[in-house]
Design an enzyme around this catalytic site. Structure first.
Site, PDB file in Angstrom:
ATOM      1  N   ASN A  33     -44.409 -43.454 -48.644  1.00  0.00           N
ATOM      2  CA  ASN A  33     -43.397 -44.310 -48.222  1.00  0.00           C
ATOM      3  C   ASN A  33     -42.689 -43.444 -46.763  1.00  0.00           C
ATOM      4  O   ASN A  33     -41.995 -44.210 -46.235  1.00  0.00           O
ATOM      5  CB  ASN A  33     -42.394 -44.635 -49.075  1.00  0.00           C
ATOM      6  N   TYR A 145     -33.300 -31.917 -60.141  1.00  0.00           N
ATOM      7  CA  TYR A 145     -34.885 -31.831 -59.534  1.00  0.00           C
ATOM      8  C   TYR A 145     -35.674 -31.104 -60.772  1.00  0.00           C
ATOM      9  O   TYR A 145     -36.669 -31.885 -61.262  1.00  0.00           O
ATOM     10  CB  TYR A 145     -34.919 -30.882 -58.283  1.00  0.00           C
TER      11      TYR A 145
HETATM   12  P1  NAD Z   1     -42.691 -33.466 -48.756  1.00  0.00           P
HETATM   13  O1  NAD Z   1     -41.252 -33.960 -48.956  1.00  0.00           O
HETATM   14  O2  NAD Z   1     -43.165 -32.933 -47.623  1.00  0.00           O
HETATM   15  O3  NAD Z   1     -43.528 -34.314 -49.651  1.00  0.00           O
HETATM   16  C1  NAD Z   1     -43.335 -35.540 -50.558  1.00  0.00           C
HETATM   17  C2  NAD Z   1     -44.033 -36.730 -49.972  1.00  0.00           C
HETATM   18  O4  NAD Z   1     -43.693 -37.748 -50.995  1.00  0.00           O
HETATM   19  C3  NAD Z   1     -43.394 -37.269 -48.649  1.00  0.00           C
HETATM   20  O5  NAD Z   1     -44.389 -37.517 -47.729  1.00  0.00           O
HETATM   21  C4  NAD Z   1     -42.506 -38.379 -49.085  1.00  0.00           C
HETATM   22  O6  NAD Z   1     -42.694 -39.278 -48.103  1.00  0.00           O
HETATM   23  C5  NAD Z   1     -43.408 -38.861 -50.187  1.00  0.00           C
HETATM   24  N1  NAD Z   1     -42.622 -39.853 -51.147  1.00  0.00           N
HETATM   25  C6  NAD Z   1     -41.316 -39.559 -51.589  1.00  0.00           C
HETATM   26  N2  NAD Z   1     -41.002 -40.417 -52.608  1.00  0.00           N
HETATM   27  C7  NAD Z   1     -42.091 -41.299 -52.450  1.00  0.00           C
HETATM   28  C8  NAD Z   1     -42.117 -42.802 -53.137  1.00  0.00           C
HETATM   29  N3  NAD Z   1     -41.070 -43.227 -53.862  1.00  0.00           N
HETATM   30  N4  NAD Z   1     -43.230 -43.406 -52.649  1.00  0.00           N
HETATM   31  C9  NAD Z   1     -43.800 -43.008 -52.072  1.00  0.00           C
HETATM   32  N5  NAD Z   1     -43.964 -41.594 -51.317  1.00  0.00           N
HETATM   33  C10 NAD Z   1     -42.929 -41.064 -51.501  1.00  0.00           C
HETATM   34  O7  NAD Z   1     -42.530 -32.341 -49.859  1.00  0.00           O
HETATM   35  P2  NAD Z   1     -43.402 -31.110 -50.291  1.00  0.00           P
HETATM   36  O8  NAD Z   1     -42.777 -29.798 -50.208  1.00  0.00           O
HETATM   37  O9  NAD Z   1     -44.907 -31.143 -49.672  1.00  0.00           O
HETATM   38  O10 NAD Z   1     -43.555 -31.257 -51.883  1.00  0.00           O
HETATM   39  C11 NAD Z   1     -44.755 -31.949 -52.262  1.00  0.00           C
HETATM   40  C12 NAD Z   1     -44.826 -31.730 -54.055  1.00  0.00           C
HETATM   41  O11 NAD Z   1     -44.725 -30.444 -54.233  1.00  0.00           O
HETATM   42  C13 NAD Z   1     -43.561 -32.368 -54.565  1.00  0.00           C
HETATM   43  O12 NAD Z   1     -44.021 -32.996 -55.902  1.00  0.00           O
HETATM   44  C14 NAD Z   1     -42.747 -31.278 -54.772  1.00  0.00           C
HETATM   45  O13 NAD Z   1     -41.814 -31.520 -56.015  1.00  0.00           O
HETATM   46  C15 NAD Z   1     -43.646 -30.372 -55.234  1.00  0.00           C
HETATM   47  N6  NAD Z   1     -43.171 -28.739 -54.909  1.00  0.00           N
HETATM   48  C16 NAD Z   1     -42.999 -28.375 -53.781  1.00  0.00           C
HETATM   49  C17 NAD Z   1     -42.589 -27.148 -53.777  1.00  0.00           C
HETATM   50  C18 NAD Z   1     -42.393 -26.406 -52.484  1.00  0.00           C
HETATM   51  O14 NAD Z   1     -42.037 -24.989 -52.246  1.00  0.00           O
HETATM   52  N7  NAD Z   1     -42.721 -27.001 -51.176  1.00  0.00           N
HETATM   53  C19 NAD Z   1     -42.316 -26.414 -54.851  1.00  0.00           C
HETATM   54  C20 NAD Z   1     -42.632 -26.782 -55.945  1.00  0.00           C
HETATM   55  C21 NAD Z   1     -42.950 -28.202 -56.280  1.00  0.00           C
END
Ligand code: NAD
Length: 312
Positions: A33, A145
């Site tokens: 989204n 979270y």
């Molecule tokens: P990010 O915000 O770059 O990626 C999340 C993506 O999900 C975004 O592109 C956003 O637009 C999309 N999104 C959010 N809600 C949505 C919805 N309702 N419908 C459609 N799309 C939606 O964050 P990231 O750091 O790349 O994280 C990716 C995943 O890894 C997540 O699940 C996060 O919880 C997990 N995670 C990340 C880390 C980290 O250190 N970056 C650590 C642990 C877990």
């Protein structure tokens, strides 16, 4: 040829996963989204017509039929803002729990058999055992979270057992690198760009955590889905060491060529409500299958700082 759906594929980790799937020849449909993601992260693949992109919110309807024929869903989409989750807990619940349930329902209805899910070290809360193994208990998250991700895991476990699905759940340490638009490194670089003389550091600077670069993270995910075949597979993914926040500040300042920055600590043992001051994950389970982290935490931090400085 595999057909994979990547929810959240326009985001930081999701877009690197798309790079790796395209590289190995998979068909890919991204559903995002663009709440925190950016189509620019996928520009090359979109220009070359290598992937399909559907701008849709998982909380709305209309995207579910697109899952038909897919071999696997990589469910990456989430609200990843641990710190913000204390201000917007209901949104966190919607984007991380309700959205995950909707993805599982769509998979069940459309006959998609496999899911890979990006969970987090925060499901462990303030673990008494560090490095924390996957079977650590009790799991008592201290951020909304972390709770929302643990709820997502529970739903996935139940769907696997109830509807003959297979899942890989990945609990990440801090994942960093090119295209990241939040987190401590991003924060420090932007603060120092605004004021190169002084840096505000949340907490006492002694929060110590494990960091892994995003390419290694994605490689570990794809290694696990290839090598682990239980119905429900859970893996920690991180490096085998950790680094404290003040050292990260030193690395950022050093890479920016700043040698006289005054650090101003906000105090306390943690940066924000829900912050876990010490985190390192045991990665023996993935290592037993033959995987090894290729970078240490300080190396990952330095690489991420360089990538960020080159891009902004
Ligand atoms: P990010 O915000 O770059 O990626 C999340 C993506 O999900 C975004 O592109 C956003 O637009 C999309 N999104 C959010 N809600 C949505 C919805 N309702 N419908 C459609 N799309 C939606 O964050 P990231 O750091 O790349 O994280 C990716 C995943 O890894 C997540 O699940 C996060 O919880 C997990 N995670 C990340 C880390 C980290 O250190 N970056 C650590 C642990 C877990």
């Amino acid at each position: 040829m595999m057909f994979g759906i990547v929810t959240g594929g326009a985001g930081f980790i999701g877009s690197h996963l798309v790079d790796a799937l395209v590289e190995r020849g998979d068909d890919v449909l991204v559903i995002d989204n663009l709440a925190s993601g950016d189509e620019a992260n996928l520009a090359r693949h979109l220009e070359e017509g290598r992937i399909q992109f559907l701008e849709a919110d998982l909380l709305d309807d209309g995207w579910q039929e697109q899952l038909r024929g897919a071999d696997r869903v990589y469910h990456i989409a989430a609200d990843p803002d641990v710190r913000g989750s204390v201000r917007t807990p209901a949104m966190m619940f919607a984007n991380n729990v309700v959205a995950t349930e909707r993805v599982l329902e769509a998979m069940r209805e459309q006959g998609v058999p496999e899911i890979a899910f990006t969970s987090t070290s925060t499901v462990y809360g303030e673990a008494a055992v560090i490095p924390t193994p996957e079977d650590y208990a009790p799991m008592e998250p201290i951020s909304v979270y972390g709770a929302s991700k643990l709820a997502g895991e529970a739903l996935i476990s139940a769907y696997c057992a109830s509807f003959a699905m297979r899942a890989w759940v990945f609990r990440f340490a801090n994942i960093i690198g090119e295209r990241s638009n939040h987190g401590v490194i991003w924060d420090f670089v932007h603060k120092l760009r605004a004021n190169p003389d002084e840096l505000e550091i949340l907490g006492d600077g002694r929060q110590t955590k494990s960091y892994l670069d995003v390419q290694s993270c994605v490689a570990a995910m794809l290694f696990a889905v290839t090598h682990a075949n239980e119905a429900y597979n859970v893996f920690n993914i991180g490096s085998e060491d950790w680094v404290d926040v003040t050292t990260i500040a030193d690395i950022v300042a050093g890479e920016m060529g700043l040698s006289t920055v005054q650090y101003r600590f906000t105090g306390g043992d943690r940066g924000w409500v829900g912050d876990v001051p010490k985190m390192q994950l045991a990665v023996d389970r993935l290592k037993a299958l033959g995987w090894r982290p290729q970078t240490t935490s300080p190396e990952s931090v330095r690489n991420a700082v360089r990538a960020l400085l080159a891009s902004v």
